[in-house]
Design a protein around this motif. Structure first.
Motif, PDB file in Angstrom:
ATOM      1  N   ALA A 508       0.822  -1.204   0.000  1.00  0.00           N
ATOM      2  CA  ALA A 508       0.000   0.000   0.000  1.00  0.00           C
ATOM      3  C   ALA A 508       0.860   1.260   0.000  1.00  0.00           C
ATOM      4  CB  ALA A 508      -0.929   0.012   1.208  1.00  0.00           C
ATOM      5  N   LYS A 538      -0.102  -2.150   4.693  1.00  0.00           N
ATOM      6  CA  LYS A 538      -0.451  -3.408   4.020  1.00  0.00           C
ATOM      7  C   LYS A 538       0.660  -3.749   3.035  1.00  0.00           C
ATOM      8  CE  LYS A 538      -4.444  -3.175   6.136  1.00  0.00           C
ATOM      9  NZ  LYS A 538      -5.708  -2.961   5.419  1.00  0.00           N
ATOM     10  N   ASP A 625      -5.601  -3.908  -0.891  1.00  0.00           N
ATOM     11  CA  ASP A 625      -5.104  -2.584  -0.502  1.00  0.00           C
ATOM     12  C   ASP A 625      -3.786  -2.222  -1.174  1.00  0.00           C
ATOM     13  OD1 ASP A 625      -7.097  -1.683   1.415  1.00  0.00           O
ATOM     14  OD2 ASP A 625      -6.413  -3.346   2.661  1.00  0.00           O
TER      15      ASP A 625
END
Length: 803
Positions: A508, A538, A625
């Motif tokens: 992410a 993430k 994500d």
């Protein structure tokens, strides 16, 4: 009379060409800096001042109280709707969810066009355009965003998307696609957004559009129950009713938060109203520039003008001895003190007028570079900027008074008999001591700026070259516009076939990033959430090896598409009160309401800039994500590698424009303001030194002329060339050293204060100050050395004949 003054002034300036040129350059540079400083300061002070009733417009901001207090210019998504329903204190309330770097696709005839909107798109309530003055050219402002999947675009965007020849009235009803997900119907065309606003978005869609988005964050923001976290782009604006004060609204917020936010004594959010006028300047809530920086910039501009005026005074008083007989003749012929003062002020005014034109030309030439450095859109067009014209007039008058007043009084005050006999002494024109004080003052200013430049440069080098706890070199960040299993697997397999690719990770955000998700969490069997928030990142199971992160206990994450395991950093373990990192292994934690097992502890790394302390954070897997693919490459043939990566990416994401960024450039954005400040101070320091050296050159020329016979006598009596040079140079060396003793503590205090903005910073050391004084001394010796050597080499017979 005035015509006579001007003609005499012109002749005097033409006759003393070197004196005129030195003053023109000095005044022109100093005034040019003042013009640039005025333009930059004025540009920022006028942000969002064009909205009607701006004094009644506020943004709701959050003070997050945990172990420490943090600040964010955003609020939970439902706050605006609940405030509007519960209280009648505001005329209008509007939410605005902002998303940067968004992709828009438009079908024009048979062609699919792709656009990356860096400023992004904002999802707003209909009242947003009743609060802010962004008028519509086409469409109905009252109904434009009352329905989902409708969008307002600016005139520039309309022409860019649908063609420059397309009438704006025909744009209504056309569709655009947002992130290859949502179809948006154009409901209106806005006038182009002014550059002086903190609302840079050129696309505005209805807030209700979020409900239909695939993106989980957008869906969460559309919920009326999403009080558990704050998205940094989620803002709420209110326009208070007349007579309602911000303080009265702030007093009701604690009860409001208690009703909806479920606070505890250890952790709670405090909501406040921030005036619209402060949005641009408050760094706690994301302000772009602090007022104190603008004040510093304005002061530097003023100081450089004063430096140029000191230069003028210094040279003018030195020149006064040459004009003593002229003054004597004028007084004998009936001229009185007021006329002589007027004559000299006319000369000064003529010189300053020319210098003002030079300064404006220099500032106008420099402005494109200033706009590029500061990412501004400043114009110096005098026809469109009445304030600038007034500033130029006021600046010119100020310089005439500052620079011409004292020398004019000195010249007008000569006694006619003394002047005609040529007996005017240095003491009567201020003496050499006065000129020493002026030169010292100039070099104090220059050395303060030089020391500041050296300190800021050293801190920026430290911030960009210090060990961050991870590898940032040769890492390319590729965006993932559609994060699903098929796309990620395909991209991974195809990039792995490129010979220059050594490692890759899907995540992410990079280890250090402006994108951070802060959330509360529970640890082990503890019944309450921890008093501090944790930063949730993430990542996949290749994140550690790609970025060179180090495990101090436990193991890495196992491959997974969902949240199952966690890695925490050493700071988290310490704040949890654990005796060792190993004690965390095997414990259960729940972050963002998602439970998982702690399987490892990562060595601390800088997840934010050096302004901030290393935060508690955890890493976990969550495929949906992943916004980035971080690719570690060999630097042997970067252009061909990047081209191959682009072909691969385009084959998988054909509906999105391609973009990439090197990680070290991404991290450099943390220090954008400091880099801008460094460039400007570097230029100003150079100009201050140049003005000082010009004055020094003029002064040493005058000194050599006054001491010509003395030099001849010394040489006849056996003085060596080096001894003569030293006799001339030592007074100037002494002036630089005196200036340094004043400048060093001033600059040391200012830079110590500035360094406190960084949690991790360099220490002020002797080397910085030694470099500053050493460089200034060397420059001084170079400037005075030419005239000193020339005087020392003069034949003493010639020297003794001169008067």
């Amino acid at each position: 009379m005035l015509r006579s003054y001007v003609n005499i002034a012109r002749r005097n300036l033409q006759r003393n060409k070197s004196y005129t040129l030195i003053n023109l350059v000095g005044l022109g540079l100093g005034m040019a800096c003042a013009i640039v400083a005025f333009a930059v300061v004025g540009y920022h002070l006028n942000f969002d001042t064009f909205h009607a009733d701006s004094d009644r417009i506020y943004r709701v901001v959050t003070e997050s109280h945990r172990e420490d207090v943090s600040y964010v210019g955003a609020v939970p998504s439902p706050l605006g709707a609940r405030f509007r329903a519960d209280y009648d204190l505001a005329e209008r309330v509007a939410r605005a969810a902002q998303f940067e770097e968004q992709t828009i696709t438009v079908k024009r005839q048979n062609e699919l066009l792709k656009f990356t909107e860096a400023a992004g798109i904002a999802c707003v309530d209909p009242d947003f355009f009743a609060i802010f003055n962004f008028p519509l050219l086409v469409g109905n402002a009252k109904t434009a965003l009352t329905e989902p999947n409708t969008v307002l675009i600016t005139q520039d965007v309309a022409l860019r998307y649908f063609g420059a020849t397309t009438p704006l009235s025909t744009v209504l009803g056309k569709t655009i696609r947002w992130n290859n997900d949502l179809e948006l119907r154009v409901a209106g065309v806005l006038t182009n957004v002014p550059s002086q606003t903190d609302f840079p978005q050129q696309l505005y869609t209805s807030f209700s559009t979020l409900k239909g988005a695939k993106d989980p964050i957008m869906q969460w923001l559309s919920s009326n129950d999403s009080w558990g976290g704050i998205y940094s782009g989620m803002q709420c604006f209110v326009k208070l009713r007349p007579g309602v004060s911000a303080a009265s609204v702030d007093r009701i917020f604690p009860a409001f938060a208690k009703k909806y936010d479920k606070p505890t004594p250890e952790r709670f959010n405090k909501y406040l109203l921030q005036p619209l006028a402060e949005m641009h300047f408050d760094p706690r809530f994301g302000g772009r520039v602090e007022r104190k920086y603008l004040l510093t910039l304005g002061l530097i501009g003023l100081v450089l003008v004063v430096t140029a005026c000191l230069n003028f005074i210094n040279l003018a008083t030195a020149q006064a001895l040459k004009r003593a007989k002229e003054v004597g003749v004028r007084k004998v012929l009936g001229g009185h003190k007021g006329q002589l003062l007027s004559q000299f002020m006319a000369e000064t005014a003529l010189l300053v007028l020319i210098a003002t034109m030079v300064a404006y030309g220099l500032a106008h030439t420099a402005m494109p570079f200033v706009n590029e450095w500061f990412q501004t859109h400043i114009s110096l067009d005098l026809l469109q900027n009445g304030r600038l014209l007034g500033f130029l007039a006021g600046l010119a008058v100020l310089v005439v008074v500052l620079a011409g007043g004292y020398p004019g009084l000195v010249l007008a005050g000569f006694q006619p008999i003394t002047a005609l006999r040529g007996k005017v002494s240095q003491q009567q024109v201020g003496g050499f001591s006065l000129r020493r004080v002026l030169v010292v003052g100039q070099f104090v200013i220059a050395q303060v700026l030089v020391i500041s430049t050296l300190v800021i440069t050293s801190q920026m080098r430290y911030a960009k070259q210090a060990d961050l706890g991870f590898t940032k070199d040769a890492v390319v960040l590729l965006p993932i516009p559609e994060a699903n299993k098929a796309n990620i697997t395909t991209l991974q397999n195809q990039l792995a076939q490129l010979p220059a690719v050594t490692r890759m990770s899907f995540c992410a955000a990079a280890p250090a990033s402006e994108y951070n998700q802060s959330t509360s969490f529970q640890f082990d069997s503890r019944t309450n959430r921890e008093a501090f928030n944790i930063n949730l990142k993430k990542v996949d199971d290749h994140y550690l090896e790609t970025f060179g992160l180090t495990l101090v206990a436990g193991r890495n994450l196992m491959p997974s598409d969902t949240v199952r395991e966690y890695l925490i950093n050493q700071t988290t373990a310490r704040k949890l009160g654990l005796r060792s990192a190993e004690e965390a292994i095997g414990k259960i934690m729940k972050a963002n309401e998602q439970p998982g097992t702690i399987v490892g502890v990562v060595k601390d790394f800088h997840n934010l800039s050096f302004h901030e302390v290393i935060e508690p954070l955890c890493l976990t897997t969550s495929l949906t994500d992943y916004n980035l693919c971080a690719v570690k490459i060999n630097l042997g043939n970067v252009p061909s590698t990047l081209a191959a990566m682009e072909r691969t990416w385009n084959g998988i994401f054909p509906a999105f424009p391609y973009d990439y960024q090197f990680l070290d450039e991404h991290i450099g954005r943390f220090y954008q303001l400091e880099d801008q400040m460094l460039r400007l101070i570097l230029v100003f320091a150079g100009i201050a030194l140049l003005i000082g050296c010009l004055g020094l050159y003029g002064l040493v020329t005058f000194v050599v002329a006054q001491r010509t016979k003395e030099i001849g006598v010394r040489k006849v009596l056996g003085a060596s060339i080096s001894n003569v040079i030293w006799q001339l140079d030592r007074q100037f060396v002494a002036m630089v050293l005196v200036a340094f003793t004043i400048a060093a503590p001033l600059a040391g205090w200012a830079m110590h204060t500035w360094l406190q903005r960084f949690t991790y910073h360099i220490d002020l050391n002797v080397g910085v100050f030694a470099s500053a004084v050493g460089g200034t001394l060397l420059l001084t010796l170079l400037v005075v050395g030419y005239q000193s050597v020339r005087a020392a080499l003069m034949n003493p017979v010639t020297s003794l004949k001169s008067e």
